[in-house]
Write an enzyme that holds these catalytic residues in place. Structure first.
Site, short mmCIF file in Angstrom:
data_model
loop_
_atom_site.label_atom_id
_atom_site.label_comp_id
_atom_site.label_asym_id
_atom_site.label_seq_id
_atom_site.Cartn_x
_atom_site.Cartn_y
_atom_site.Cartn_z
CB ALA A 45 -2.80 -8.28 -10.67
CB THR B 151 3.27 -6.97 -8.41
OG1 THR B 151 4.22 -6.59 -9.40
CG2 THR B 151 2.49 -8.17 -8.90
CB VAL C 127 0.65 -9.89 -13.65
CG1 VAL C 127 1.27 -9.40 -12.35
CG2 VAL C 127 -0.40 -10.97 -13.35
CE LYS C 128 2.11 -1.04 -13.28
NZ LYS C 128 1.95 0.38 -13.63
CB THR C 129 5.94 -7.65 -12.39
OG1 THR C 129 6.87 -7.85 -11.34
CG2 THR C 129 6.55 -8.14 -13.67
#
Ligand code: 5RP
Length: 294
Positions: A172, A174, A202-204
């Site tokens: 995912a 973001t 998750v990438k943020t």
């Protein structure tokens, strides 16, 4: 003829050695199926537990971004230093040699350009194509707080469901709207929603304050995007801080391919991510490699 010697039989079967059962090295991934784990283990290096993903998918909504005008010329020389390439199927099929040993994270959402509302995305790749392309994970953009928040979340959950069917993890990504506040509170919210709804990692973005609360409250690995190009020493410091504060790697694009020497930069980033090198040592490495080239 059956064994007459019972002791020999016991030896052959190592009856005194219990079968080992190793915990999987990645945070929150122990209960995944074998194929998922195997694919994640091609993205994250099991020795360091970290990854250097080279993000080159920007063209899917902004065309030939600076540094990505000619991926064959500018990016292929970097491929050997990345753990993973994050890209679209168009670039994969047209430019990346099929004998690459690097794992592939396939961009599977899309449908809008920088000329329109970016959060208005759909799924733009069929799971069967991800299978055909031997993707190690599929990346979906999630716009928490964005105009099309709900659709983007459902895009992700659909991909998670399809990926589980075939053993392919979902990343995912973001995405933060231009006018939204980028702080730890926002990223705790965004990353946790993605993980709760099934994202495998998750990438943020990195934030200087309280980033460790983002990694702590997200039950799956987090990788950071590089964001807009900043000076090389600052980018190395950002990667270092993120890793020290619990990130499992970087998914970095512009701060590598727009660096003055992309080849030196990706190696310096590797040193920070995999060897815990300080930003000062990594900068020295960057300068050494850059000067050697010229
Ligand atoms: C585009 C992306 C990029 O892959 C991501 O932003 C990483 O690249 P950069 O380090 O240049 O920010 O997901 O939507």
């Amino acid at each position: 003829m059956p064994d007459v010697d019972g002791n020999n039989e016991a030896k052959k079967y190592y009856t005194d050695i219990p079968q080992t059962s190793k915990n999987y090295f990645l945070k929150g991934s122990n209960s995944l199926d074998w194929g998922m784990k195997n694919r994640l283990g091609r993205i994250f290096n099991p020795a360091s537990g970290k990854t250097v993903m080279l993000a080159i998918d920007h063209g899917y909504f902004q065309g030939p971004t600076t540094g990505l005008e000619r991926i064959d010329v500018n990016i292929l020389p970097l491929e050997r230093y990345a753990d993973t390439l994050m890209l679209t199927r168009g670039i994969l099929r047209t430019i990346i040699p099929a004998d690459t040993q690097k794992s592939i994270v396939l961009r599977v959402s899309g449908g809008t350009s920088i000329l329109k509302e970016l959060s208005n995305e759909s799924l733009a790749v069929d799971i069967e194509d991800a299978v055909r392309l031997n993707a190690s994970a599929m990346a979906v953009q999630v716009f928490i707080g964005g105009e099309h928040e709900r659709e983007s979340i459902i895009n992700m959950t659909k991909m998670v469901d399809m990926g589980i069917r075939y053993g392919i993890p979902t990343l995912a990504v973001t995405a933060v709207g231009k006018d939204m506040v980028r702080d730890a509170k926002y990223f705790r919210l965004a990353t946790r929603i993605c993980a709760e709804l099934g994202a495998h990692y998750v990438k943020t973005y990195y934030v200087p304050e309280d980033f460790e609360t983002v990694t702590a409250s997200c039950p799956v690995p987090i990788v950071i995007a590089g964001g807009k190009k900043i000076p090389e020493p600052d980018a190395l410091k950002m990667a270092y801080n993120a890793i020290q504060q619990g990130a499992a790697g970087v998914d970095m694009g512009r701060n590598i391919f727009q660096a003055e020497s992309p080849i030196a930069m990706i190696q310096a980033v590797r040193a920070v991510v995999h060897n815990n090198e300080t930003p000062e040592n990594a900068l020295e490495l960057y300068n050494d490699l850059r000067n050697k080239k010229s």
